[in-house]
Write a protein that holds these residues in place. Structure first.
Motif, PDB file in Angstrom:
ATOM      1  N   ASP A  31      52.450 -26.062 144.345  1.00 51.15           N
ATOM      2  CA  ASP A  31      52.129 -24.748 143.805  1.00 51.15           C
ATOM      3  C   ASP A  31      53.424 -23.969 143.619  1.00 51.15           C
ATOM      4  OD1 ASP A  31      49.426 -25.201 143.728  1.00 51.15           O
ATOM      5  OD2 ASP A  31      49.007 -24.222 145.631  1.00 51.15           O
ATOM      6  N   LYS A  32      53.505 -23.226 142.513  1.00 50.85           N
ATOM      7  CA  LYS A  32      54.695 -22.427 142.227  1.00 50.85           C
ATOM      8  C   LYS A  32      54.246 -21.047 141.779  1.00 50.85           C
ATOM      9  CE  LYS A  32      58.924 -22.217 139.692  1.00 50.85           C
ATOM     10  NZ  LYS A  32      60.129 -22.923 139.740  1.00 50.85           N
ATOM     11  N   GLU A  33      54.882 -20.031 142.325  1.00 48.19           N
ATOM     12  CA  GLU A  33      54.575 -18.658 141.943  1.00 48.19           C
ATOM     13  C   GLU A  33      55.512 -18.215 140.826  1.00 48.19           C
ATOM     14  OE1 GLU A  33      54.802 -16.283 145.509  1.00 48.19           O
ATOM     15  OE2 GLU A  33      52.660 -16.577 145.847  1.00 48.19           O
ATOM     16  N   LEU A  34      54.920 -17.602 139.797  1.00 50.37           N
ATOM     17  CA  LEU A  34      55.691 -17.100 138.667  1.00 50.37           C
ATOM     18  C   LEU A  34      55.520 -15.596 138.566  1.00 50.37           C
ATOM     19  CD1 LEU A  34      54.651 -19.714 135.945  1.00 50.37           C
ATOM     20  CD2 LEU A  34      56.657 -19.765 137.427  1.00 50.37           C
ATOM     21  N   GLY A  35      56.628 -14.912 138.501  1.00 49.17           N
ATOM     22  CA  GLY A  35      56.617 -13.464 138.335  1.00 49.17           C
ATOM     23  C   GLY A  35      57.019 -13.086 136.923  1.00 49.17           C
ATOM     24  N   LEU A  53      50.246 -11.195 131.846  1.00 44.89           N
ATOM     25  CA  LEU A  53      49.950  -9.858 131.320  1.00 44.89           C
ATOM     26  C   LEU A  53      48.524  -9.428 131.661  1.00 44.89           C
ATOM     27  CD1 LEU A  53      51.525  -9.780 127.743  1.00 44.89           C
ATOM     28  CD2 LEU A  53      52.245  -8.475 129.744  1.00 44.89           C
ATOM     29  N   THR A  54      47.579 -10.323 131.493  1.00 45.29           N
ATOM     30  CA  THR A  54      46.177 -10.012 131.767  1.00 45.29           C
ATOM     31  C   THR A  54      45.950  -9.707 133.242  1.00 45.29           C
ATOM     32  OG1 THR A  54      45.492 -11.457 129.964  1.00 45.29           O
ATOM     33  CG2 THR A  54      43.816 -10.902 131.597  1.00 45.29           C
ATOM     34  N   LYS A  55      46.508 -10.525 134.114  1.00 44.39           N
ATOM     35  CA  LYS A  55      46.263 -10.366 135.555  1.00 44.39           C
ATOM     36  C   LYS A  55      47.108  -9.275 136.200  1.00 44.39           C
ATOM     37  CE  LYS A  55      44.546 -15.001 136.216  1.00 44.39           C
ATOM     38  NZ  LYS A  55      44.730 -16.295 136.870  1.00 44.39           N
ATOM     39  N   ALA A  56      48.255  -8.939 135.627  1.00 44.47           N
ATOM     40  CA  ALA A  56      49.143  -7.930 136.216  1.00 44.47           C
ATOM     41  C   ALA A  56      48.804  -6.514 135.747  1.00 44.47           C
ATOM     42  CB  ALA A  56      50.596  -8.251 135.885  1.00 44.47           C
ATOM     43  N   CYS A  66      46.585  -2.484 127.713  1.00 40.31           N
ATOM     44  CA  CYS A  66      46.983  -2.104 129.071  1.00 40.31           C
ATOM     45  C   CYS A  66      48.063  -1.025 129.007  1.00 40.31           C
ATOM     46  CB  CYS A  66      47.505  -3.327 129.809  1.00 40.31           C
ATOM     47  SG  CYS A  66      47.837  -3.029 131.546  1.00 40.31           S
ATOM     48  N   LYS A  67      47.970  -0.052 129.909  1.00 40.62           N
ATOM     49  CA  LYS A  67      48.940   1.045 129.928  1.00 40.62           C
ATOM     50  C   LYS A  67      50.037   0.843 130.975  1.00 40.62           C
ATOM     51  CE  LYS A  67      45.886   4.466 128.033  1.00 40.62           C
ATOM     52  NZ  LYS A  67      46.399   4.697 126.729  1.00 40.62           N
ATOM     53  N   SER A  68      49.743   0.096 132.036  1.00 46.87           N
ATOM     54  CA  SER A  68      50.776  -0.156 133.058  1.00 46.87           C
ATOM     55  C   SER A  68      50.531  -1.504 133.736  1.00 46.87           C
ATOM     56  CB  SER A  68      50.810   0.968 134.093  1.00 46.87           C
ATOM     57  OG  SER A  68      49.607   1.004 134.820  1.00 46.87           O
ATOM     58  N   TYR A  69      51.630  -2.063 134.240  1.00 42.27           N
ATOM     59  CA  TYR A  69      51.590  -3.386 134.859  1.00 42.27           C
ATOM     60  C   TYR A  69      52.246  -3.342 136.236  1.00 42.27           C
ATOM     61  CZ  TYR A  69      50.588  -5.023 130.150  1.00 42.27           C
ATOM     62  OH  TYR A  69      50.022  -5.210 128.920  1.00 42.27           O
ATOM     63  N   ASN A  70      51.772  -4.210 137.110  1.00 39.16           N
ATOM     64  CA  ASN A  70      52.393  -4.404 138.410  1.00 39.16           C
ATOM     65  C   ASN A  70      53.488  -5.460 138.216  1.00 39.16           C
ATOM     66  OD1 ASN A  70      53.159  -5.042 140.987  1.00 39.16           O
ATOM     67  ND2 ASN A  70      51.132  -5.639 141.701  1.00 39.16           N
ATOM     68  N   ILE A  75      51.626 -14.985 139.435  1.00 40.83           N
ATOM     69  CA  ILE A  75      50.536 -15.935 139.253  1.00 40.83           C
ATOM     70  C   ILE A  75      50.964 -17.253 139.884  1.00 40.83           C
ATOM     71  CG2 ILE A  75      49.597 -14.872 137.170  1.00 40.83           C
ATOM     72  CD1 ILE A  75      51.017 -17.038 135.533  1.00 40.83           C
ATOM     73  N   THR A  76      49.995 -18.061 140.285  1.00 35.68           N
ATOM     74  CA  THR A  76      50.295 -19.350 140.910  1.00 35.68           C
ATOM     75  C   THR A  76      49.865 -20.471 139.976  1.00 35.68           C
ATOM     76  OG1 THR A  76      49.945 -18.391 143.100  1.00 35.68           O
ATOM     77  CG2 THR A  76      49.908 -20.781 142.944  1.00 35.68           C
ATOM     78  N   ILE A  77      50.794 -21.395 139.734  1.00 35.12           N
ATOM     79  CA  ILE A  77      50.485 -22.576 138.930  1.00 35.12           C
ATOM     80  C   ILE A  77      50.738 -23.812 139.785  1.00 35.12           C
ATOM     81  CG2 ILE A  77      51.081 -21.439 136.760  1.00 35.12           C
ATOM     82  CD1 ILE A  77      53.694 -23.165 136.796  1.00 35.12           C
ATOM     83  N   ASN A  78      50.147 -24.935 139.377  1.00 36.13           N
ATOM     84  CA  ASN A  78      50.402 -26.205 140.049  1.00 36.13           C
ATOM     85  C   ASN A  78      51.320 -27.006 139.141  1.00 36.13           C
ATOM     86  OD1 ASN A  78      49.563 -29.222 140.771  1.00 36.13           O
ATOM     87  ND2 ASN A  78      49.207 -27.880 142.510  1.00 36.13           N
TER      88      ASN A  78
END
Length: 86
Positions: A31-35, A53-56, A66-70, A75-78
């Motif tokens: 698993d790898k986290e992507l920011g 973009l959708t999840k943040a 969307c007006k603002s993002y975290n 997100i985590t990918i394999n």
């Protein structure tokens, strides 16, 4: 003399274990986290940009963009690759 040295070198090379045993590989998945930085600036991971973009998104009204993002969201990918088995 030159041929004798060449013959000895070839004989040593032919008897080596490294040549006779084939290398084996196995698939390793992690698993790898992507920011934001990875999905925005790394071409290898740009396929995950829309998902990020959708999840943040932290502020969105129905039917509007969307007006603002975290920006710290990840997100985590394999991710899989081949590794040499020793």
């Amino acid at each position: 003399m030159k041929y004798l040295l060449l013959s000895i070198a070839l004989l040593c090379l032919a008897c080596s274990d490294n040549i006779s045993s084939p290398e084996e590989y196995q698939e390793v998945c992690e698993d790898k986290e992507l920011g934001f930085h990875e999905v925005q600036y790394d071409p290898y991971y740009d396929q995950y940009y829309e998902e990020w973009l959708t999840k943040a998104c932290t502020s969105k009204r129905v039917g509007e963009p969307c007006k603002s993002y975290n920006l710290a969201y990840k997100i985590t990918i394999n991710e899989c690759h081949m590794e040499l088995v020793k």
